[in-house]
Design a protein around this motif. Structure first.
Motif, PDB file in Angstrom:
ATOM      1  N   ARG A   3       0.830  -1.198   0.000  1.00  0.00           N
ATOM      2  CA  ARG A   3       0.000   0.000   0.000  1.00  0.00           C
ATOM      3  C   ARG A   3       0.865   1.248   0.000  1.00  0.00           C
ATOM      4  O   ARG A   3       1.905   1.308   0.659  1.00  0.00           O
ATOM      5  CB  ARG A   3      -0.862   0.034   1.274  1.00  0.00           C
ATOM      6  N   GLU A  30      -2.491  -1.127  -3.628  1.00  0.00           N
ATOM      7  CA  GLU A  30      -3.535  -0.203  -3.160  1.00  0.00           C
ATOM      8  C   GLU A  30      -2.915   1.186  -2.947  1.00  0.00           C
ATOM      9  O   GLU A  30      -1.780   1.289  -2.449  1.00  0.00           O
ATOM     10  CB  GLU A  30      -4.150  -0.694  -1.841  1.00  0.00           C
ATOM     11  N   ASN A  63      -7.973   0.441  -7.717  1.00  0.00           N
ATOM     12  CA  ASN A  63      -7.153   0.249  -6.501  1.00  0.00           C
ATOM     13  C   ASN A  63      -6.847   1.555  -5.785  1.00  0.00           C
ATOM     14  O   ASN A  63      -5.971   1.596  -4.908  1.00  0.00           O
ATOM     15  CB  ASN A  63      -5.856  -0.484  -6.847  1.00  0.00           C
ATOM     16  N   ILE A  82       0.323   1.236   5.955  1.00  0.00           N
ATOM     17  CA  ILE A  82       0.903   1.783   4.719  1.00  0.00           C
ATOM     18  C   ILE A  82       2.393   1.992   4.948  1.00  0.00           C
ATOM     19  O   ILE A  82       2.783   2.618   5.950  1.00  0.00           O
ATOM     20  CB  ILE A  82       0.219   3.119   4.340  1.00  0.00           C
TER      21      ILE A  82
END
Ligand SMILES: O=C(O)c1ccc2[nH]nc(Br)c2c1
Length: 161
Positions: A3, A30, A63, A82
């Motif tokens: 991410r 993502e 995404n 993240i």
């Protein structure tokens, strides 16, 4: 699951931002485009409007999600698992500030920052410049998505849109 976060004010999103977002979306599983809520600064568009515009112009990227946050970017990263911040660099003038931010974020939470050179087509662009030009009736349609151009016209020059 890799991410990345693309933080910013996005007041409003420009074609330069959208170019970076699309390129990051091609690199990560993502991507969170996170609108920073700066309580000490009143923007032209409120956070909800910025999120609406970002949601519309990133619909093509399945995404990519849009969110907002107040506080430290690294705290948002920790809370959402993240590991990397991706920032666009338009010119050398962006680098000093972004380098300081990235070194602080690495020290605070071990969150890395990756820099992406903006497409030269957009290296002069900023949300502030777009707003200034639009405020005086300049055509900013080459520099922002259509939905943003429409909202700028409505907000800054009511009765002319
Ligand atoms: O619009 C801005 O203020 C702004 C700032 C910093 C930026 N880095 N890369 C991009 Br695209 C960009 C845009």
């Amino acid at each position: 699951m890799r991410r990345a976060i693309c933080p910013g004010s996005f007041d409003p999103v420009t074609n330069g931002h959208l170019d970076i977002i699309g390129r990051v979306a091609n690199l990560y599983d993502e991507v969170v485009v996170a609108v920073f809520v700066n309580q000490s600064k009143v923007g032209l568009f409120d956070v909800g409007e910025r999120i609406e515009m970002l949601t519309e112009v990133t619909r093509q990227y399945p995404n990519v999600t849009i969110d907002s946050f107040a506080g430290l970017t690294v705290d948002y990263c920790r809370a959402h698992d993240i590991s990397v911040i991706v920032k666009g660099l338009r010119a050398v003038s962006d680098f000093d500030y972004e380098l300081q931010q990235s070194q602080m974020n690495l020290g605070l939470a071990g969150v890395e920052t990756l820099f992406m050179a903006t497409n030269p087509l957009y290296s002069f662009l900023s949300s502030s410049l777009v707003k200034d030009v639009a405020k005086w009736g300049g055509d900013v349609s080459p520099h922002v998505p259509d939905v943003v151009a429409q909202r700028l016209a409505t907000r800054l020059r009511p009765g002319t849109a």
